[in-house]
Design a protein around this motif. Structure first.
Motif, PDB file in Angstrom:
ATOM      1  N   TYR A  20       0.827  -1.209   0.000  1.00  0.00           N
ATOM      2  CA  TYR A  20       0.000   0.000   0.000  1.00  0.00           C
ATOM      3  C   TYR A  20       0.859   1.256   0.000  1.00  0.00           C
ATOM      4  CZ  TYR A  20      -3.493   3.411   1.569  1.00  0.00           C
ATOM      5  OH  TYR A  20      -4.306   4.518   1.683  1.00  0.00           O
ATOM      6  N   LEU A  22       3.981   1.505  -0.921  1.00  0.00           N
ATOM      7  CA  LEU A  22       4.678   1.584  -2.210  1.00  0.00           C
ATOM      8  C   LEU A  22       3.740   2.003  -3.339  1.00  0.00           C
ATOM      9  CD1 LEU A  22       6.973  -1.563  -1.996  1.00  0.00           C
ATOM     10  CD2 LEU A  22       7.675   0.835  -1.927  1.00  0.00           C
ATOM     11  N   ALA A  23       2.497   1.521  -3.303  1.00  0.00           N
ATOM     12  CA  ALA A  23       1.534   1.872  -4.347  1.00  0.00           C
ATOM     13  C   ALA A  23       1.228   3.364  -4.341  1.00  0.00           C
ATOM     14  CB  ALA A  23       0.251   1.065  -4.167  1.00  0.00           C
ATOM     15  N   ALA A  25       3.108   5.810  -3.198  1.00  0.00           N
ATOM     16  CA  ALA A  25       4.292   6.519  -3.698  1.00  0.00           C
ATOM     17  C   ALA A  25       4.418   6.376  -5.211  1.00  0.00           C
ATOM     18  CB  ALA A  25       5.542   5.988  -3.001  1.00  0.00           C
ATOM     19  N   THR A  26       4.175   5.164  -5.705  1.00  0.00           N
ATOM     20  CA  THR A  26       4.275   4.922  -7.156  1.00  0.00           C
ATOM     21  C   THR A  26       3.204   5.705  -7.906  1.00  0.00           C
ATOM     22  OG1 THR A  26       5.136   2.707  -6.728  1.00  0.00           O
ATOM     23  CG2 THR A  26       4.286   3.127  -8.929  1.00  0.00           C
ATOM     24  N   GLN A  27       1.966   5.693  -7.392  1.00  0.00           N
ATOM     25  CA  GLN A  27       0.888   6.446  -8.037  1.00  0.00           C
ATOM     26  C   GLN A  27       1.234   7.925  -8.116  1.00  0.00           C
ATOM     27  OE1 GLN A  27      -2.608   3.652  -6.190  1.00  0.00           O
ATOM     28  NE2 GLN A  27      -2.817   5.833  -5.897  1.00  0.00           N
ATOM     29  N   LEU A  29       4.055   9.313  -8.247  1.00  0.00           N
ATOM     30  CA  LEU A  29       5.122   9.543  -9.233  1.00  0.00           C
ATOM     31  C   LEU A  29       4.696   9.222 -10.666  1.00  0.00           C
ATOM     32  CD1 LEU A  29       8.133   8.040  -7.247  1.00  0.00           C
ATOM     33  CD2 LEU A  29       7.660  10.469  -7.680  1.00  0.00           C
ATOM     34  N   ILE A  30       3.909   8.173 -10.855  1.00  0.00           N
ATOM     35  CA  ILE A  30       3.605   7.676 -12.197  1.00  0.00           C
ATOM     36  C   ILE A  30       2.354   8.293 -12.819  1.00  0.00           C
ATOM     37  CG2 ILE A  30       3.074   5.570 -13.528  1.00  0.00           C
ATOM     38  CD1 ILE A  30       5.979   5.792 -12.539  1.00  0.00           C
ATOM     39  N   HIS A  43      -5.543   9.305  -4.192  1.00  0.00           N
ATOM     40  CA  HIS A  43      -4.475   8.294  -4.181  1.00  0.00           C
ATOM     41  C   HIS A  43      -4.673   7.305  -3.032  1.00  0.00           C
ATOM     42  CE1 HIS A  43      -1.852   9.603  -7.388  1.00  0.00           C
ATOM     43  NE2 HIS A  43      -1.827  10.854  -6.916  1.00  0.00           N
ATOM     44  N   GLY A  47      -5.467   3.411  -3.606  1.00  0.00           N
ATOM     45  CA  GLY A  47      -4.545   2.454  -2.985  1.00  0.00           C
ATOM     46  C   GLY A  47      -5.253   1.526  -2.028  1.00  0.00           C
TER      47      GLY A  47
END
Length: 112
Positions: A20, A22-23, A25-27, A29-30, A43, A47
């Motif tokens: 969660y 990591l998701a 943080a990735t969302q 950024l991406i 977000h 998540g």
């Protein structure tokens, strides 16, 4: 058995919590790279949905594998089976050894 189920849930939950974080943080950024704009609450909600799905998936898969795999090939049963096979293979050797000892001692044995 019950402790195994609880530990399965704990392991799946720990995996989901890390996933969660990591998701999110990735969302953050991406998403902008794909033109998707979302605020932090969105977000977190997205998540969370994926975290719940991931938790359920991880738990169900773990239970299925523990149901099918260990009963037939699990580490504990596998090791016990190996030990039982060793004992079964050693029994004829022990019988021969006892017979030889009896022969050397001049004692009659069951074989004749």
């Amino acid at each position: 058995m019950r402790q195994s189920r609880i530990m399965s849930l704990v392991e799946a939950a720990a995996n989901v919590v890390v996933g969660y974080v990591l998701a999110i943080a990735t969302q953050i950024l991406i998403f902008p790279l794909f033109g998707i704009e979302a605020g932090l609450p969105a977000h977190l909600a997205i998540g969370l949905v994926f975290a719940v799905v991931s938790l359920a998936r991880g738990y169900v898969l773990r239970r299925l594998f523990e149901h099918w795999w260990p009963q037939k090939n699990g580490p504990a049963q596998g090791l016990a089976r190996v030990e039982a096979d060793k004992v079964a293979q050693a029994e004829p050797l022990r019988a021969v050894e006892v017979s030889r000892k009896q022969d050397l001692a001049g004692q009659p044995h069951a074989g004749g």
